[in-house]
Design an enzyme around this catalytic site. Sequence first.
Site, short mmCIF file in Angstrom:
data_model
loop_
_atom_site.label_atom_id
_atom_site.label_comp_id
_atom_site.label_asym_id
_atom_site.label_seq_id
_atom_site.Cartn_x
_atom_site.Cartn_y
_atom_site.Cartn_z
N HIS A 307 0.85 -1.19 0.00
CA HIS A 307 0.00 0.00 0.00
C HIS A 307 0.88 1.23 0.00
O HIS A 307 1.94 1.24 0.63
CB HIS A 307 -0.91 0.01 1.24
CG HIS A 307 -2.05 0.95 1.09
ND1 HIS A 307 -1.93 2.29 1.37
CD2 HIS A 307 -3.31 0.75 0.66
CE1 HIS A 307 -3.09 2.87 1.12
NE2 HIS A 307 -3.94 1.97 0.69
N ASP A 364 -7.97 -5.30 -0.22
CA ASP A 364 -8.46 -6.14 -1.32
C ASP A 364 -8.10 -7.62 -1.16
O ASP A 364 -8.58 -8.44 -1.93
CB ASP A 364 -7.90 -5.63 -2.66
CG ASP A 364 -8.41 -4.25 -2.98
OD1 ASP A 364 -9.61 -4.02 -2.82
OD2 ASP A 364 -7.61 -3.39 -3.38
#
Length: 428
Positions: A307, A364
């Site tokens: 991320h 996700d």
Amino acid sequence: MSETISLRIGENNLELPVITGTENEKAIDISKLRDQTGYITLDPGFKNTGAAKSAITFLDGEKGILRYRGYAIEELASKSTFVEVAYLLIYGELPTGNELETFRMTVRRHTLIHEDMKKFFDGFPSKSHPMGLLSALVGALSAFYPESLNAHATEEEEDLTVIQLLAKMPTIVSWIYKKSLGHPLIYPSNDLDYVTNFLNMIFGQRTEQTEIDPVMVSAMNTLLILHADHEQNCSTSTVRIVGSSQANLFASISAGISALWGPLHGGANQAVIEMLEKIKNDGGDCDKWIAKAKDKNDPFRLMGFGHRVYKNFDPRAKIIKKACDEVLEKLGINDPVLEIAKKLENAALNDPYFIERKLYPNVDFYSGIIYRALGFPTDMFTVLFALGRLPGWIAQWREMRTNKEPIGRPRQVYVGAPERNYVDLAKR
Ligand code: CMC
């Protein structure tokens, strides 16, 4: 005395103001830099560039903190509903009982979409990716609700557009799905709450009464809340920058949906399941795929890992992992890709490559396994992300307008050819 930072350019010393956020985040205000020095800053991917002062979402990537309007995501996910969180994000405060009821009732009264819009659904090939359709259909709302085009709308008029979009999005999403199956469309039921109504339009049948399992409603509420905002990510920045040209809300959100589609952003939830399926069909050797992800000559990346901001853990992923176990157990589903996901996560978290680069599972990684357990096909996953992110996009668009932010227009450093003379075609 307010804090400043000195910047020395040649013989000149420049004092740049420092902006301090609520959580003591520091930013150097360079808004006058070019005027005063002729220099600009260069920051591809905006890794160090703050584009806005925002009062909506706080996240601390080092500590794994995420808060909407000051409220911890863990508390909102366990105690609130998606509609309440939408209100919180858009209007800034948790609603009173009366405010929440009025908001719910107003949203419910706008769930239908113009009947002529149904013709659009007929025009697209049934195998179209739902994200392309969603972006097109949300943009098309501006044609049916032209009041939204007024760039100088009153607060009340703007509010109506906001409500229309919140109310119609579940109808559009579920009709995209029904069309892909060739099934008749299910109309909204305004006696149902937002999430139950959505699931009913997705899984309901014209031929029989469908009871939506409360376990599914609760799981969907949690997932939508977890996706509801994430400050200045790729799609949200897109919404703000499109809106900064005074483009209408539908056009701005349509652009955000396109930005979300990419596999490095929201499209990762679809890519994760496709990756897990591939690993399963390949014999389930996680070490082989970890090695591929580390190989710089191999374009493969571990989808659902890493991320831009979280460098410790993604708090949403923690909640989703737990929810995933609970939902599958309650629904009595045994999905072999969940085992692969856990094995892969474990292998990656113990691998120096991932440890050194601070790569952890993101939102996700496990969400797709829940969507699958609820009965959604893989290519609908990113559309569900968009449905969840909608209140955040709306809140950010409104904030950009309220703050009267200037049109977004980055600069560049030109590195192309210097001036040269045009060469006639015959001489080239
Ligand atoms: N698998 C393997 N290596 C990775 C991964 C990954 N998933 N993510 C980052 N790296 C490596 C990357 O190769 C680089 O290595 P090196 O320093 O040796 O060149 C280093 O880690 C830093 O990566 P980066 O690409 O510079 O980091 P970024 O902040 O620009 O990108 C990211 C962040 C999310 C795009 C990236 O981690 C990624 O591609 N992840 C996979 C896609 C994904 O799961 N996206 C969903 C993001 S969360 C939800 C959302 O935003 O919608």
